[in-house]
Design a protein around this motif. Structure first.
Motif, short mmCIF file in Angstrom:
data_model
loop_
_atom_site.label_atom_id
_atom_site.label_comp_id
_atom_site.label_asym_id
_atom_site.label_seq_id
_atom_site.Cartn_x
_atom_site.Cartn_y
_atom_site.Cartn_z
N SER A 14 30.57 -45.53 -21.74
CA SER A 14 29.17 -45.03 -22.23
C SER A 14 28.78 -45.36 -23.91
O SER A 14 30.15 -45.48 -24.51
CB SER A 14 28.39 -43.71 -22.01
N LYS A 56 23.70 -38.51 -29.98
CA LYS A 56 24.27 -39.43 -29.06
C LYS A 56 23.99 -40.37 -30.25
O LYS A 56 22.67 -40.86 -30.47
CB LYS A 56 23.72 -39.03 -28.25
N GLU A 71 26.66 -49.09 -25.54
CA GLU A 71 27.48 -49.73 -24.83
C GLU A 71 28.14 -50.42 -25.28
O GLU A 71 29.74 -51.06 -25.47
CB GLU A 71 26.63 -49.50 -23.63
N PHE A 92 25.44 -49.05 -18.58
CA PHE A 92 23.94 -48.23 -19.63
C PHE A 92 23.07 -49.70 -19.71
O PHE A 92 21.68 -50.25 -19.13
CB PHE A 92 23.69 -47.63 -20.24
N GLY A 129 21.34 -41.56 -19.21
CA GLY A 129 22.49 -41.66 -18.09
C GLY A 129 22.99 -42.72 -17.55
O GLY A 129 24.06 -42.49 -16.44
N GLY A 130 22.24 -43.88 -17.52
CA GLY A 130 22.62 -45.25 -16.42
C GLY A 130 23.67 -45.54 -16.26
O GLY A 130 24.22 -46.40 -15.19
N SER A 131 24.93 -45.08 -17.22
CA SER A 131 26.47 -45.62 -17.38
C SER A 131 27.18 -45.18 -15.84
O SER A 131 28.46 -46.43 -14.99
CB SER A 131 27.11 -45.31 -18.56
N ASP A 132 26.89 -44.44 -15.56
CA ASP A 132 26.86 -43.61 -13.79
C ASP A 132 26.69 -44.53 -13.14
O ASP A 132 27.18 -45.22 -12.49
CB ASP A 132 26.37 -42.31 -13.70
N1 ASP Z 1 24.14 -43.89 -23.14
C1 ASP Z 1 23.37 -43.74 -22.39
C2 ASP Z 1 22.40 -42.76 -22.51
O1 ASP Z 1 22.93 -41.64 -23.26
C3 ASP Z 1 24.08 -44.28 -21.00
C4 ASP Z 1 25.03 -43.02 -20.68
O2 ASP Z 1 25.40 -41.79 -21.28
O3 ASP Z 1 25.06 -43.24 -19.08
O4 ASP Z 1 21.67 -42.60 -22.09
#
Ligand code: ASP
Length: 439
Positions: free
Chosen positions: A37, A48, A115, A169, A184-187
């Motif tokens: 991420s 972040k 990313e 991501f 959160g799309g790196s998941d």
């Molecule tokens: N960096 C991106 C976010 O903060 C994606 C991730 O961390 O999964 O949403």
């Protein structure tokens, strides 16, 4: 054995965290594909990098001092690079980002750079090949993942490499521009790579030792869940337990690849296993508890409702026509309750009520607000007698009045409605009866 390892933002927030990641990756040869991420928060109140980049986009559009803002972001990366003793220079990268954002700013490009840059550093640090997801992950016209093309391209690209770093991501949109998943799309990227390469395990490294049985903000030091099925996870995430992006389940689930949630700061903890199915009994009859506040219940009463064909459909039609989705629908012989999100419902309530009156001529309609829903989830409940009784007596002892009960036919969960103000007490009571007393 082959694994995909995804590291979340807090696992990559500074050079010290990068070193922990290095130790984890190097400790196991099978950790082939690394999905990072962007750098997350280093301390409470920190921002972040993804949020800083989204802000950069806004500054670019509104015409503020983009250069100065990008320098702040760059400082975060330079601190990591220096901390790791690398000689990587990001001049060109940041010139390119500034140029793009000045000429033709677009949000997904800006957001994705967190990313991208972290991936470049990670590849250099680990001595692995860098694979840009722009070349291997594709979206279709509707903006959804084009799984077919993505799988083909990932397989083609990665079978030629040994170890690789593939930033999370983002990928390439149908229009040829960079496109991101939702936050959160790196998941999801980790899951897509795991699915395409048919690896044995998808390890998702974060800052907690897996899923906890209850929310740690409500229950002090809750125990963690060893094994959870995809369906249980879905029930708990829907009710607010958030550790993994919802869409991260599908690409691996269809291939039978388990997800292992691990803690970068405590690499020896086994974490939580998310699996399709298991013979392993949950430690405490229940697997987890989650809940949300802010619901309301519309209670419709009509004598002889039970024999009136089409009654339920007409009631639901009233909600549908006002564009309101319902969450639960417990019913009695002459009563039917529709549970909805208060925030969605409140502006439409009188329209819904008058529609129900017109369509069904009920005896009465009552609306109860300030309702919280708690889901007690567990595959173990099906084979255990007395689970519901234990929940209800625990709540009675805690002096919580139960306002609604709904057990799904899968017997995977029991949903309990309580007053908003009883929410925390109720969760603690259920947790205690199953976990603390260990019956
Ligand atoms: N960096 C991106 C976010 O903060 C994606 C991730 O961390 O999964 O949403």
């Amino acid at each position: 054995m082959r694994k995909v390892v995804k590291f979340g933002g807090s696992s990559l927030a500074d050079a010290g965290q990068f070193r922990k990641v290095e130790a984890i990756v190097k400790a196991d040869e099978s950790r082939l594909y690394v999905v990072p991420s962007a750098p997350g928060r280093r301390f409470d109140g920190d921002t972040k990098v993804t949020d800083l980049l989204i802000e950069a986009y806004r500054i670019a559009v509104e015409g503020g001092d983009l250069h100065a803002h990008l320098q702040t972001i760059r400082a975060r990366y330079d601190e990591i690079i220096t901390g790791l003793g690398l000689s990587l220079n990001l001049d060109e990268e940041f010139d390119g980002i500034e140029h793009q954002l000045t000429e033709k700013p677009y949000l997904d490009f800006a957001a994705s750079r967190g990313e991208y840059l972290n991936g470049r550093i990670m590849a250099e640090f680990l001595g692995f090949e860098f694979v840009d997801p722009y070349e291997v992950i594709f979206f279709n016209e509707e903006g959804d993942l084009n799984s077919y093309k993505t799988e083909k391209m990932l397989q083609k690209r990665l079978t030629r490499t040994g170890h690789a770093v593939i930033p999370g991501f983002y990928g390439q949109g149908k229009d040829g521009r960079v496109k991101t998943f939702s936050r959160g799309g790196s998941d999801v990227t980790g899951s897509v790579v795991a699915g395409a390469m048919k690896v044995d395990i998808y390890e998702n490294w974060t800052d907690v030792s897996g899923f906890l049985v209850a929310d740690p903000r409500i229950v002090k030091d809750p125990v963690s869940i060893h094994t959870i099925t995809y369906r249980e996870l879905r029930e708990l995430s829907y009710m607010g337990a958030a550790v993994l992006h919802e869409e991260a389940i599908f690409p691996v689930r269809s291939k039978g690849i388990p997800i292992n949630i691990r803690n970068t700061n405590r690499p020896d903890d086994e974490g939580t296993w998310i699996v399709e199915s298991t013979a392993r009994k949950p430690g405490y009859t229940i697997t987890g508890i989650a809940g949300k506040k802010g619901f309301c219940a519309v209670l419709i009463t009509k004598a002889l409702m039970n024999s009136e064909i089409g009654f339920g459909r007409k009631v639901l039609q009233a909600f549908e026509e006002e564009n309101i989705s319902f969450e639960h629908m417990p019913s009695g012989i002459d009563t039917m309750t529709i549970v909805v999100h208060e925030s969605e419902f409140i502006d439409h309530e009188q329209n819904v009520v008058s529609r129900i009156h017109r369509y069904t001529q009920p005896d009465s309609i009552e609306i109860e607000s300030d309702l919280a829903l708690i889901a007690v989830v567990g595959r173990g409940m099906r084979s255990m007698r007395g689970t519901a009784a234990r929940i209800f007596s625990a709540l009675a002892h805690a002096r919580v009045n139960i306002r609604m009960i709904d057990q799904g036919s899968s017997e995977l969960n029991i949903i309990i409605g309580v007053a908003n103000e009883d929410f925390e007490t109720a969760i603690r009571a259920v947790y205690d009866i199953f976990v603390e007393t260990q019956l």
